[in-house]
Design an enzyme around this catalytic site. Structure first.
Site, PDB file in Angstrom:
ATOM      1  N   SER A 223       0.832  -1.190   0.000  1.00 18.81           N
ATOM      2  CA  SER A 223       0.000   0.000   0.000  1.00 18.81           C
ATOM      3  C   SER A 223       0.874   1.251   0.000  1.00 18.81           C
ATOM      4  O   SER A 223       1.755   1.410  -0.848  1.00 18.81           O
ATOM      5  CB  SER A 223      -0.945  -0.059   1.206  1.00 18.81           C
ATOM      6  OG  SER A 223      -1.962   0.891   1.141  1.00 18.81           O
TER       7      SER A 223
ATOM      8  N   ASP B  37      -8.502  -4.658  -6.849  1.00 17.43           N
ATOM      9  CA  ASP B  37      -8.054  -3.666  -5.884  1.00 17.43           C
ATOM     10  C   ASP B  37      -8.022  -2.287  -6.551  1.00 17.43           C
ATOM     11  O   ASP B  37      -7.270  -2.072  -7.505  1.00 17.43           O
ATOM     12  CB  ASP B  37      -6.648  -4.052  -5.400  1.00 17.43           C
ATOM     13  CG  ASP B  37      -6.015  -3.011  -4.496  1.00 17.43           C
ATOM     14  OD1 ASP B  37      -6.705  -2.056  -4.094  1.00 17.43           O
ATOM     15  OD2 ASP B  37      -4.814  -3.184  -4.189  1.00 17.43           O
TER      16      ASP B  37
ATOM     17  N   HIS C 121      -7.473  -5.264  -1.662  1.00 16.27           N
ATOM     18  CA  HIS C 121      -6.245  -4.549  -1.314  1.00 16.27           C
ATOM     19  C   HIS C 121      -5.549  -5.215  -0.129  1.00 16.27           C
ATOM     20  O   HIS C 121      -4.313  -5.302  -0.088  1.00 16.27           O
ATOM     21  CB  HIS C 121      -6.573  -3.092  -0.989  1.00 16.27           C
ATOM     22  CG  HIS C 121      -5.369  -2.232  -0.745  1.00 16.27           C
ATOM     23  ND1 HIS C 121      -4.381  -2.051  -1.676  1.00 16.27           N
ATOM     24  CD2 HIS C 121      -4.995  -1.492   0.349  1.00 16.27           C
ATOM     25  CE1 HIS C 121      -3.451  -1.252  -1.193  1.00 16.27           C
ATOM     26  NE2 HIS C 121      -3.793  -0.906   0.038  1.00 16.27           N
TER      27      HIS C 121
END
Length: 319
Positions: free
Chosen positions: A183, A239, A293
């Site tokens: 991320s 995602d 994600h």
């Protein structure tokens, strides 16, 4: 926030009016080359270990320092903690460790929750800014621009991190540095990897592996990563983070994407070129899945503070 992302992405790419100080233009180039299948063995041999370190980075500094972060730490035996930085908040955690099994140093950056990364990607700091050429002198005049917020976050710990890597290389004698993150951590890892590579002996191998990586800069930044660094990043199914900030704002993914096609944790493809339309870039806005994600990606590896046991976590969030 997802509605805001969708609105931005649906805007006609030919618009030329500025939004938040940005000039909107046409999408950057994308690859249409066919993706090629990868086996689970291929993925595990190259990506499993970086993923496990990126998972550890979500745990608390105290538990990482003592390597007592429960399952995530137990999955990585024969590792010695060396240094950490950040405050697990405005300055995300990073740590440096000696991976004796792999004979390498590892630099892992902490990510953030799905909700927060989408906010960060679309706040006032998502404007493209000039890459700081005082840290990357050989990029002067090349028109490289990066996500303003990512660069500011990277610079808060860059000097101390580099000093720690140099000391650890001298102390351990290893000739490999692996930089990883998920991320926001993946976005910072790309900058860290480039910074380390430019400032250590070129005989030391530097690899950068990211998971759930958002776009971090313009086409010139993507080209710089391809030519000077080499980044491998994994996008998981639908995602949305892998497709923002949008390309019509001037953003471009580098090459090196590995895409997970379904939730079997067995169906992987390598995606040639930048922003390959057969992989995450080609995802439909009608099928976004924020939970992708977090994961799982493979080997039942998911990311977030919930992966750490009680007492080994930082402040809880929506993960």
């Amino acid at each position: 926030m997802l509605a805001f992302i969708s609105l931005l992405t649906l805007l006609p790419s030919v618009l030329s009016a500025p939004i938040f100080g940005l000039k909107i233009g046409s999408d950057g180039p994308s690859s249409k080359e066919a993706a090629t299948a990868l086996t689970l063995g291929d993925v595990e041999s190259t990506l499993s270990r970086p993923a496990k370190f990126a998972r550890v980075a979500y745990c608390s500094t105290k538990s990482i320092t003592t390597w007592t972060c429960g399952g995530p730490c137990k999955a990585l035996p024969n590792v010695t903690f060396l240094q950490s930085g950040g405050d697990e908040g405005r300055i995300p955690l990073y740590f440096i460790a000696h991976d004796k099994s792999d004979k390498s140093l590892v630099v892992a950056h902490q990510g953030t929750s799905s909700k927060n990364i989408l906010s960060i990607l679309n706040d006032a700091k998502f404007a493209l800014a000039d890459l700081n050429v005082t840290r990357f002198p050989d990029t002067a005049g090349k028109g490289i621009k990066v996500h303003s917020g990512f660069q500011q976050t990277f610079e808060r710990t860059a000097d101390g991190l580099l000093a720690g890597v140099k000391k650890a290389l001298a102390d351990t004698g290893v000739k490999k540095v692996s930089v990883t993150g998920h991320s926001l951590g993946a976005a910072i890892a790309t900058m860290t990897g480039a910074f380390i590579k430019k400032n250590i002996d070129p005989s030391v191998e530097v690899t950068v592996t990211g998971f759930g990586l958002p776009r971090g800069g313009n086409k010139e930044w993507a080209d710089f990563l391809d030519n000077d660094v080499g980044v491998t990043f994994v996008s998981n199914q639908n995602d949305p983070v892998a497709t923002v900030p949008p390309r019509f704002l001037g953003y471009q993914h580098s090459s090196g994407e590995v895409h997970i096609k379904d939730n079997s944790q067995k169906n992987f493809v390598a995606c040639p070129g930048q922003d390959n339309e057969n992989c995450a870039t080609g995802n439909s806005l009608l099928s976004v899945n924020v939970s992708n994600h977090k994961g799982p990606y493979f080997d039942d590896i998911s990311f977030g503070h919930s992966a750490c046991p009680d007492g080994a976590t930082v402040v809880k969030d929506d993960d």
